[in-house]
Write a protein that holds these residues in place. Sequence first.
Motif, PDB file in Angstrom:
ATOM      1  N   PHE A  18     -19.280  -4.801  46.938  1.00 25.13           N
ATOM      2  CA  PHE A  18     -18.572  -5.361  45.779  1.00 25.13           C
ATOM      3  C   PHE A  18     -19.416  -5.262  44.507  1.00 25.13           C
ATOM      4  N   TYR A  19     -20.610  -5.847  44.516  1.00 23.61           N
ATOM      5  CA  TYR A  19     -21.417  -5.922  43.298  1.00 23.61           C
ATOM      6  C   TYR A  19     -21.959  -4.564  42.863  1.00 23.61           C
ATOM      7  N   SER A  20     -22.137  -3.649  43.803  1.00 29.97           N
ATOM      8  CA  SER A  20     -22.637  -2.326  43.429  1.00 29.97           C
ATOM      9  C   SER A  20     -21.563  -1.464  42.771  1.00 29.97           C
ATOM     10  N   THR A  21     -20.316  -1.923  42.754  1.00 26.51           N
ATOM     11  CA  THR A  21     -19.285  -1.223  41.985  1.00 26.51           C
ATOM     12  C   THR A  21     -19.268  -1.698  40.529  1.00 26.51           C
ATOM     13  N   ILE A  22     -19.860  -2.841  40.260  1.00 27.63           N
ATOM     14  CA  ILE A  22     -19.828  -3.424  38.915  1.00 27.63           C
ATOM     15  C   ILE A  22     -21.174  -3.303  38.203  1.00 27.63           C
ATOM     16  N   LEU A  23     -22.208  -3.841  38.808  1.00 25.30           N
ATOM     17  CA  LEU A  23     -23.456  -4.080  38.084  1.00 25.30           C
ATOM     18  C   LEU A  23     -24.225  -2.823  37.678  1.00 25.30           C
ATOM     19  N   PRO A  24     -24.310  -1.777  38.484  1.00 28.29           N
ATOM     20  CA  PRO A  24     -24.996  -0.573  37.983  1.00 28.29           C
ATOM     21  C   PRO A  24     -24.328   0.013  36.735  1.00 28.29           C
ATOM     22  N   ALA A  25     -23.016  -0.068  36.639  1.00 29.42           N
ATOM     23  CA  ALA A  25     -22.309   0.428  35.451  1.00 29.42           C
ATOM     24  C   ALA A  25     -22.649  -0.394  34.209  1.00 29.42           C
ATOM     25  N   LEU A  26     -23.117  -1.619  34.416  1.00 30.76           N
ATOM     26  CA  LEU A  26     -23.505  -2.488  33.294  1.00 30.76           C
ATOM     27  C   LEU A  26     -25.011  -2.427  33.028  1.00 30.76           C
ATOM     28  N   GLY A  27     -25.712  -1.522  33.736  1.00 33.06           N
ATOM     29  CA  GLY A  27     -27.129  -1.320  33.488  1.00 33.06           C
ATOM     30  C   GLY A  27     -28.070  -1.982  34.470  1.00 33.06           C
ATOM     31  N   TYR A  28     -27.539  -2.723  35.443  1.00 31.52           N
ATOM     32  CA  TYR A  28     -28.391  -3.420  36.409  1.00 31.52           C
ATOM     33  C   TYR A  28     -28.865  -2.467  37.500  1.00 31.52           C
ATOM     34  N   GLY A  29     -30.137  -2.586  37.859  1.00 29.42           N
ATOM     35  CA  GLY A  29     -30.687  -1.883  39.008  1.00 29.42           C
ATOM     36  C   GLY A  29     -30.685  -2.819  40.209  1.00 29.42           C
ATOM     37  N   LEU A  30     -30.711  -2.258  41.393  1.00 31.68           N
ATOM     38  CA  LEU A  30     -30.663  -3.042  42.630  1.00 31.68           C
ATOM     39  C   LEU A  30     -31.955  -2.878  43.409  1.00 31.68           C
ATOM     40  N   GLU A  31     -32.488  -4.004  43.856  1.00 31.57           N
ATOM     41  CA  GLU A  31     -33.565  -4.021  44.836  1.00 31.57           C
ATOM     42  C   GLU A  31     -33.064  -4.832  46.015  1.00 31.57           C
ATOM     43  N   GLU A  32     -33.164  -4.237  47.199  1.00 29.37           N
ATOM     44  CA  GLU A  32     -32.772  -4.937  48.420  1.00 29.37           C
ATOM     45  C   GLU A  32     -34.016  -5.403  49.143  1.00 29.37           C
ATOM     46  N   GLY A  33     -33.908  -6.555  49.740  1.00 32.81           N
ATOM     47  CA  GLY A  33     -35.006  -7.083  50.529  1.00 32.81           C
ATOM     48  C   GLY A  33     -34.466  -7.907  51.674  1.00 32.81           C
TER      49      GLY A  33
END
Length: 138
Positions: A18-33
Amino acid sequence: MIAYVTVGANDIARAKEFYSTILPALGYGLEEGPEGLSYALPAVPGQSPVSPDFYVKPTFDGHAASAGNGSMVAFEARNQKQVRTLHAAALAAGGSCEGPPGFRAAYGPRFYVGYLRDPQGNKIALFSSNPNEPGRDG
């Protein structure tokens, strides 16, 4: 200033979809842990990090995560088209509609917003108030 926002999730994989369809388009990078998902805006070397970060985590106490009644997190999009595009993508990624993208009479004439629930039930708003686009009255 808000430094970060955390929402709980029982199913991190669904939340990531869900969130990876929204936040990268708004400039957010993802780190998983091992403790979940951390979305952050990029930091420019030599400058302070840009806030707020957005975290999706299992609950600390081990009980089931639940959405807060009356709680909502709003993300600003670049324009009305991006609101529509991200709203549709989030629905396709397991979200549910809480209000389709559009203008609302209760808000200012340029406030264009769409509302969603993530798979856990957390309420999310995607909005734009871009002054270069037509407003509600024009």
